[in-house]
Each structure stands twice: as structure tokens, then as C-alpha cells.
Scaffold this active site. Sequence first.
Site, short mmCIF file in Angstrom:
data_model
loop_
_atom_site.label_atom_id
_atom_site.label_comp_id
_atom_site.label_asym_id
_atom_site.label_seq_id
_atom_site.Cartn_x
_atom_site.Cartn_y
_atom_site.Cartn_z
N GLU A 251 1.98 15.38 -2.63
CA GLU A 251 1.34 14.29 -3.38
C GLU A 251 0.09 13.77 -2.66
O GLU A 251 0.03 12.59 -2.28
CB GLU A 251 2.39 13.17 -3.50
CG GLU A 251 2.11 12.09 -4.48
CD GLU A 251 3.31 11.16 -4.51
OE1 GLU A 251 4.06 11.22 -5.49
OE2 GLU A 251 3.51 10.39 -3.55
N PRO A 252 -0.89 14.63 -2.48
CA PRO A 252 -2.06 14.21 -1.71
C PRO A 252 -3.05 13.40 -2.52
O PRO A 252 -3.20 13.60 -3.73
CB PRO A 252 -2.69 15.56 -1.33
CG PRO A 252 -2.34 16.45 -2.48
CD PRO A 252 -0.99 16.00 -2.99
N GLY A 253 -3.70 12.47 -1.85
CA GLY A 253 -4.83 11.77 -2.45
C GLY A 253 -6.08 12.16 -1.68
O GLY A 253 -6.92 12.94 -2.13
N TYR A 294 -10.36 -0.78 8.37
CA TYR A 294 -9.63 0.03 9.37
C TYR A 294 -10.49 0.44 10.55
O TYR A 294 -10.03 1.20 11.39
CB TYR A 294 -9.09 1.33 8.74
CG TYR A 294 -8.55 1.18 7.34
CD1 TYR A 294 -7.41 0.41 7.09
CD2 TYR A 294 -9.16 1.81 6.26
CE1 TYR A 294 -6.92 0.28 5.81
CE2 TYR A 294 -8.67 1.68 4.97
CZ TYR A 294 -7.55 0.92 4.76
OH TYR A 294 -7.06 0.78 3.50
N CYS A 323 -23.19 -11.19 2.42
CA CYS A 323 -23.36 -12.36 3.27
C CYS A 323 -22.10 -12.54 4.11
O CYS A 323 -21.35 -13.49 3.93
CB CYS A 323 -23.62 -13.58 2.39
SG CYS A 323 -24.27 -14.91 3.34
N1 LLP Z 1 1.89 8.90 -2.16
C1 LLP Z 1 2.16 7.60 -1.95
C2 LLP Z 1 3.42 7.04 -2.37
C3 LLP Z 1 1.18 6.79 -1.32
O1 LLP Z 1 1.44 5.51 -1.08
C4 LLP Z 1 -0.07 7.36 -0.95
C5 LLP Z 1 -1.11 6.53 -0.33
C6 LLP Z 1 -0.28 8.72 -1.21
C7 LLP Z 1 0.73 9.47 -1.81
C8 LLP Z 1 -1.55 9.42 -0.88
O2 LLP Z 1 -1.81 9.40 0.48
P1 LLP Z 1 -3.03 10.31 1.05
O3 LLP Z 1 -2.69 11.75 0.76
O4 LLP Z 1 -4.24 9.88 0.37
O5 LLP Z 1 -3.03 10.03 2.51
N2 LLP Z 1 -6.77 2.90 1.72
C9 LLP Z 1 -6.31 3.72 2.84
C10 LLP Z 1 -5.22 4.68 2.41
C11 LLP Z 1 -4.04 4.02 1.73
C12 LLP Z 1 -3.03 5.00 1.24
C13 LLP Z 1 -2.02 4.39 0.33
N3 LLP Z 1 -1.01 5.28 -0.14
C14 LLP Z 1 -7.51 4.45 3.44
O6 LLP Z 1 -8.64 4.23 2.99
O7 LLP Z 1 -7.35 5.21 4.40
#
Ligand code: LLP
Length: 404
Positions: A251-253, A294, A323
Site C-alpha cells: 500500500e505505497p504512497g 519534519y 509571514c
Molecule cells: N497506509 C497507511 C495506512 C498509511 O497511514 C500511510 C501513510 C500509507 C499507507 C502510505 O505510506 P507511504 O508509502 O507513503 O510511506 N506526511 C508525511 C507522511 C505521512 C504518512 C501517513 N500515512 C510525509 O510527508 O513524510
Amino acid sequence: MDLARQFGTPTFVYDAAKIVERLNDLRHFDVVRYAQKAASNLAILDLLRRHGALVDAVSAHEIRRALAAGYPAQGDPPPVVYTADIFDADSLGLVVRENVHVNCGSPDMIDQYGSVAPGRAITLRINPGFGHGHSRKTNTGGDCSKHGIWHEQLHDCLVTAEHYGLSVTGVHVHIGSGTDLEHLSQVCGALEKAAVEVGRNVQSISVGGGLPVPYREGQSYVDLDAYFRRCDAVRKRLEARFGHPVRLEIEPGRYLVAESGFLISEIRAVKKQGGNTFYLVDAGFNNLARPILYGAYHPIAIAPADGHANRPEIEAIVGGPLCESGDIFTQDEGGFVAPRRLPLAAVGDYLVIECAGAYGFVMGSNYNSKPLAAEVLVRNGQPHLVRQRQSFDDLVRGESIPPA
Ligand code: LLP
């Protein structure tokens, strides 16, 4: 520079080919379920759908985005999964009406779903008691994390599910974002344990997201073959134990979209403050919040307006228009300003923040009444405006002044 001139700045630009390339890296997994929270523009969802990815949603409107991008609400495997730790009234109503698959991250979700939709199938997001991320704020496991069903409460949750006639057909573990192979591999062990406890009903396991991408020189990817082998071994053991196929989901983002994205800005002021040189651009943490949140590092490049690339390098600090003194793109965790070696630049040059496709636009805000940026998708060499820059009317839509 062509894109900056055509679409204005600040603008996010995404390279479709890079997204598809990253998706293909993961083809060994049965399902790649895109965590759209990373970048949820309809055009990106449509692109990933056409190339075979399924999708995750964390809110009612993320479900609606998936449907608007052409995903059907139901199917096997479920095209859209709602993974969250709570339902609000809108999301609960929507998953019930549309029969969207729910991955429950709290015992209360099981209760609330079971009482209005008894008999459905659900999966459970487990907090295995440990987690890891690129920052404390992206660690989603362990007892300091609000996420998932605490592993020791799984038994009670199975009893609750049974009470409502909900069948638990899978388990899911996501321990954090931007982690490493060691921690990712521990997920496999936790999943196996949870799946064995749930028993023969388990049809799918999801190892969550979290795959890192290299933001800095010297950083690398995780060894995807090694990772897949570890996940696959668990899946095979479960299949042997249960006597039926078990679907392996990832489940990658970030991994799918981070490197595809560039935030293009224009330098609007060059300032000397004591010994420091500041490049002030027209994008700020209202567009890309990762550095201020971060201390995240993003590569930065300069596109000189006169086209002369051979500029000497200087140490510069890059800031935005807001600002607030934290509006700095070159900072370390804790807010310490970190000068960067960058080409000598002048007002009118373009400054490009790279690796900005994940958690960039989607975490944008209207702070200082700045409009949300435009988004452009480049596909087959052609740029497509896939989101207009907000106008003033967009910004104040829904606001009103009460009668005197
Ligand atoms: N699945 C679940 C249940 C999640 O909570 C997340 C991310 C993902 C998958 C995807 O994770 P990824 O593959 O993208 O690492 N705003 C932060 C990242 C927050 C991630 C939240 N959950 C940043 O900019 O690094």
C-alpha cells in the site's frame, strides 16, 4: 522554464512516466493499493487505475475521489478500501451505501460498522506494538501511536466482529512512512502472527506502505526483491496452513509519486542578512510543508531565466513568502536553518524543489490567503493542467458576512 511560463508559479508538475515506472517495480505483489493521501489529484488516480493499481482512502472525500477517477466501489479484490481509525458520519454513511470495503483501525469502528452493516466482510489494521518512520511524526506503530488495533486486543475484536456477523477476511499492518528494510521485514512476522490468530477466514494480507525513496544523494531504495521474498514466504506459509490462496497487498504512497513531482517557483527577492544569503521564492510551506513539519530535505535546482547554466555556487537559504520565520525550505529537524550550496541566482530565475510529488500539494493550505497551487501532469511529453490555481473566488467560497 516553459512550464513556468505557461502555467505560472508556484506549480506542481508530475511526470506520469516516473509514476508508472515505480508502479511496475512492485508488479510481484498481487495488489498494489495506492495510498492516495500522498497525492490525490484525479489525474494521478486515473493514471494509476489505468495501469492496474487499486486504491486506499482515508476519508469520505478520498473515497469520492476514487469513484470520480473511475474506480468501481465494489469488486474482488476490493478496488477501494477505507482504512482509518475512526468513522465520521459522512464516511460511515458512504461505506454503508456504496458497500466500500472497510479496514478497521479501532475496536469502535467494528462496533459502529457492525451495528449498521451486519454481515459484511472487514479487514483489521493491527498495531503490532512497534513502528518506525523517517521522523517521529510518521511512525505509526507502538504504544505512542494512535493507529491500528492494539495487537493484544485482536482476540476481543474478533469476538465483537462475530457478534455482528462481520467476517474478518484479512489483516493489515502499516508501521510508518519512510522506513527501512529491517523494520519493513518485521511487519511480515507481525502479520503472520495476526493472520494465524484470525484463522482460516483470512483471504488477504497487506504489508501497508512505508517504502522510502532517496531524497538525498547517498540514500537508496530498499531491496524490493528481498522485501518481496520475505512477504511472499509469509503468504506461502499461510496458504499452506489455511489450504487456500492468500492475496498479498502492498500500500505505497510516497514510493509511487514522490520522485515524479517538482514544485516550480520563481525567485522574487535575493537578500543578504548579515552573513547569510536568502533566496525568497513565491512558494512557501503553504505549498510544501514537509521541511517545516519534519525538517525534510528536498533537492533544489535553479533554472536561470537567461538560460546560462554555468553559474558559480554559493551558500544560500531558500525561503518562501509567508509571514512566519519557519517558512524555510532548507531547514533541519528542530527548525535550524541550513544553508545549501546552490548556483548564484537572481530575481526572475526559477527555483525547482524536487522529489515533491508525495505529501506536497495534498498538505497545502490557504495560510496567508495564498491560493492552492496549480498542478500539471506531463504525459507522453505533453503537459496537461490537471488542477487550476485557486482564484480569490475559490478562496472565499462559502464565507459570508452576517447582516449588520
Ligand atoms: N497506509 C497507511 C495506512 C498509511 O497511514 C500511510 C501513510 C500509507 C499507507 C502510505 O505510506 P507511504 O508509502 O507513503 O510511506 N506526511 C508525511 C507522511 C505521512 C504518512 C501517513 N500515512 C510525509 O510527508 O513524510
